[in-house]
Scaffold this motif. Structure first.
Motif, PDB file in Angstrom:
ATOM      1  N   GLN A   1       0.894  -1.160   0.226  1.00 51.97           N
ATOM      2  CA  GLN A   1      -0.006   0.031  -0.035  1.00 51.97           C
ATOM      3  C   GLN A   1       1.016   1.331  -0.165  1.00 51.97           C
ATOM      4  O   GLN A   1       0.704   2.369  -0.622  1.00 51.97           O
ATOM      5  N   GLU A   2       1.832   1.173   0.736  1.00 51.23           N
ATOM      6  CA  GLU A   2       2.934   2.295   0.680  1.00 51.23           C
ATOM      7  C   GLU A   2       3.338   2.568  -0.544  1.00 51.23           C
ATOM      8  O   GLU A   2       3.718   3.902  -1.156  1.00 51.23           O
ATOM      9  N   MET A   3       3.915   1.465  -1.250  1.00 51.93           N
ATOM     10  CA  MET A   3       4.666   1.305  -2.654  1.00 51.93           C
ATOM     11  C   MET A   3       3.542   1.844  -3.593  1.00 51.93           C
ATOM     12  O   MET A   3       3.981   2.496  -4.527  1.00 51.93           O
ATOM     13  N   GLU A   4       2.327   1.660  -3.679  1.00 43.29           N
ATOM     14  CA  GLU A   4       1.348   2.018  -4.420  1.00 43.29           C
ATOM     15  C   GLU A   4       0.985   3.572  -4.314  1.00 43.29           C
ATOM     16  O   GLU A   4       0.933   4.258  -5.302  1.00 43.29           O
ATOM     17  N   GLN A   5       1.145   4.179  -3.132  1.00 46.07           N
ATOM     18  CA  GLN A   5       0.919   5.498  -2.980  1.00 46.07           C
ATOM     19  C   GLN A   5       1.959   6.430  -3.325  1.00 46.07           C
ATOM     20  O   GLN A   5       2.061   7.488  -3.974  1.00 46.07           O
ATOM     21  N   ALA A   6       3.433   5.813  -3.272  1.00 43.20           N
ATOM     22  CA  ALA A   6       4.555   6.271  -3.775  1.00 43.20           C
ATOM     23  C   ALA A   6       4.821   6.283  -5.085  1.00 43.20           C
ATOM     24  O   ALA A   6       5.460   7.076  -5.889  1.00 43.20           O
ATOM     25  N   ALA A   7       4.267   5.237  -5.841  1.00 44.65           N
ATOM     26  CA  ALA A   7       4.384   5.383  -7.453  1.00 44.65           C
ATOM     27  C   ALA A   7       3.916   6.301  -8.078  1.00 44.65           C
ATOM     28  O   ALA A   7       2.998   7.183  -7.518  1.00 44.65           O
ATOM     29  N   THR A   8       4.407   6.608  -9.275  1.00 46.98           N
ATOM     30  CA  THR A   8       4.054   7.753 -10.215  1.00 46.98           C
ATOM     31  C   THR A   8       3.108   7.429 -10.987  1.00 46.98           C
ATOM     32  O   THR A   8       1.839   8.214 -11.347  1.00 46.98           O
ATOM     33  N   THR A   9       3.317   6.482 -12.044  1.00 48.22           N
ATOM     34  CA  THR A   9       2.506   6.024 -12.960  1.00 48.22           C
ATOM     35  C   THR A   9       1.292   5.247 -12.819  1.00 48.22           C
ATOM     36  O   THR A   9       1.223   4.477 -11.598  1.00 48.22           O
ATOM     37  N   GLU A  10       0.169   5.315 -13.436  1.00 52.76           N
ATOM     38  CA  GLU A  10      -0.987   4.666 -12.761  1.00 52.76           C
ATOM     39  C   GLU A  10      -0.755   3.167 -13.328  1.00 52.76           C
ATOM     40  O   GLU A  10      -1.537   2.278 -12.467  1.00 52.76           O
ATOM     41  N   GLU A  11      -0.024   2.670 -14.227  1.00 49.98           N
ATOM     42  CA  GLU A  11      -0.054   1.469 -14.429  1.00 49.98           C
ATOM     43  C   GLU A  11       0.838   0.695 -13.342  1.00 49.98           C
ATOM     44  O   GLU A  11       0.485  -0.511 -12.838  1.00 49.98           O
TER      45      GLU A  11
ATOM     46  N   LYS B   1       1.033   1.507 -10.108  1.00 51.19           N
ATOM     47  CA  LYS B   1      -0.044   1.730  -8.945  1.00 51.19           C
ATOM     48  C   LYS B   1      -1.020   0.589  -9.276  1.00 51.19           C
ATOM     49  O   LYS B   1      -1.360   0.084  -8.033  1.00 51.19           O
ATOM     50  N   ASP B   2      -1.409   0.337 -10.232  1.00 54.68           N
ATOM     51  CA  ASP B   2      -2.613  -0.663 -10.592  1.00 54.68           C
ATOM     52  C   ASP B   2      -1.827  -1.839 -10.223  1.00 54.68           C
ATOM     53  O   ASP B   2      -2.422  -2.848  -9.848  1.00 54.68           O
ATOM     54  N   ALA B   3      -0.542  -2.175 -10.507  1.00 52.57           N
ATOM     55  CA  ALA B   3       0.244  -3.614 -10.377  1.00 52.57           C
ATOM     56  C   ALA B   3       0.500  -3.672  -8.998  1.00 52.57           C
ATOM     57  O   ALA B   3       0.354  -4.778  -8.319  1.00 52.57           O
ATOM     58  N   PHE B   4       0.706  -2.676  -8.222  1.00 56.54           N
ATOM     59  CA  PHE B   4       1.144  -2.787  -6.718  1.00 56.54           C
ATOM     60  C   PHE B   4      -0.272  -3.118  -5.998  1.00 56.54           C
ATOM     61  O   PHE B   4      -0.352  -3.995  -5.137  1.00 56.54           O
ATOM     62  N   GLU B   5      -1.416  -2.378  -6.534  1.00 60.56           N
ATOM     63  CA  GLU B   5      -2.574  -2.786  -6.206  1.00 60.56           C
ATOM     64  C   GLU B   5      -2.959  -4.483  -6.411  1.00 60.56           C
ATOM     65  O   GLU B   5      -3.769  -5.032  -5.435  1.00 60.56           O
ATOM     66  N   ASP B   6      -2.835  -4.767  -7.627  1.00 61.37           N
ATOM     67  CA  ASP B   6      -3.085  -6.120  -7.857  1.00 61.37           C
ATOM     68  C   ASP B   6      -2.197  -7.075  -6.994  1.00 61.37           C
ATOM     69  O   ASP B   6      -2.828  -8.029  -6.468  1.00 61.37           O
ATOM     70  N   HIS B   7      -1.018  -6.636  -6.837  1.00 63.45           N
ATOM     71  CA  HIS B   7      -0.285  -7.507  -6.067  1.00 63.45           C
ATOM     72  C   HIS B   7      -0.530  -7.563  -4.449  1.00 63.45           C
ATOM     73  O   HIS B   7      -0.555  -8.664  -3.751  1.00 63.45           O
TER      74      HIS B   7
END
Length: 199
Positions: free
Chosen positions: A62-72, A74-80
């Motif tokens: 969740q921290e990594m998703e929030q820190a990511a820049t690109t939507e792609e 962010k989506d990958a971290f959410e899926d993981h």
């Protein structure tokens, strides 16, 4: 953006680990350990280690998703994140199947990998694609640790005659490998080339 196969697996409402709900528990001759050997003790310790690791990873993703820049990404971290919650559920089923108490054991390797990811977030510019490059590498280090762990545990389960447990571990292993491939595809398709243009 089209859904990847991994995204569909992560977001579908039913967890295929539920297929195990009606299967026999450790009373089954194919899934019981008649004598607790040092190998079994090592196997159990490994399960406790990866349970701790997966639980820690749930929060870190969740921290990594929030820190990511690109939507792609962010989506990958959410899926993981969603897959990791399923992996925790599967591990709990394994403890139940083995007739063992569900316990975690501190995983220093995962603690170190998560701390490294946090350091990456601190040391890269917010909103930069370079941060995404670094986050992908950090995430893949985590994936490679999980792939090694699940692959090893699955083989030990086979050796111990725990066929159903091995099946569960191998299903998770396959999903970890698919996640790693997805992260590579994201990096190679445009994240790395875009980062190279940043000044």
């Amino acid at each position: 953006m089209a859904k990847t196969e991994l995204q569909e697996k992560a977001k579908k409402g039913t967890d295929d680990s539920k297929k195990d709900d009606n299967t026999p528990t450790m009373s089954s001759s194919k899934n019981s350990v008649e004598k607790k050997t040092p190998l079994y003790d090592f196997f159990l310790s490994g399960l406790k280690d990866i349970l701790y690791a997966e639980n820690k990873l749930v929060d870190a993703l969740q921290e990594m998703e929030q820190a990511a820049t690109t939507e792609e990404l962010k989506d990958a971290f959410e899926d993981h994140y969603l897959l990791t919650k399923k992996h925790v559920s599967r591990l709990k089923k394994i403890f139940e199947r083995l007739g063992e108490n569900e316990e975690s054991k501190e995983c220093k390797a995962m603690d170190g990998l998560i701390e490294e990811a946090r350091e990456i977030i601190k040391s890269t510019e917010e909103g930069s694609v370079t941060r995404d490059v670094a986050l992908i590498i950090a995430a893949q280090k985590v994936e490679h640790y999980e792939i090694a762990t699940y692959g090893g545990l699955a083989q030990i389960a086979i050796t111990l005659g725990l066929d159903k447990v091995a099946d569960i571990l191998e299903r998770t292993l396959q999903e970890e490998e698919e996640t790693d491939e997805t992260l590579t595809d994201i990096a190679e398709s445009h994240i790395n080339p875009e980062a190279e243009k940043e000044e």
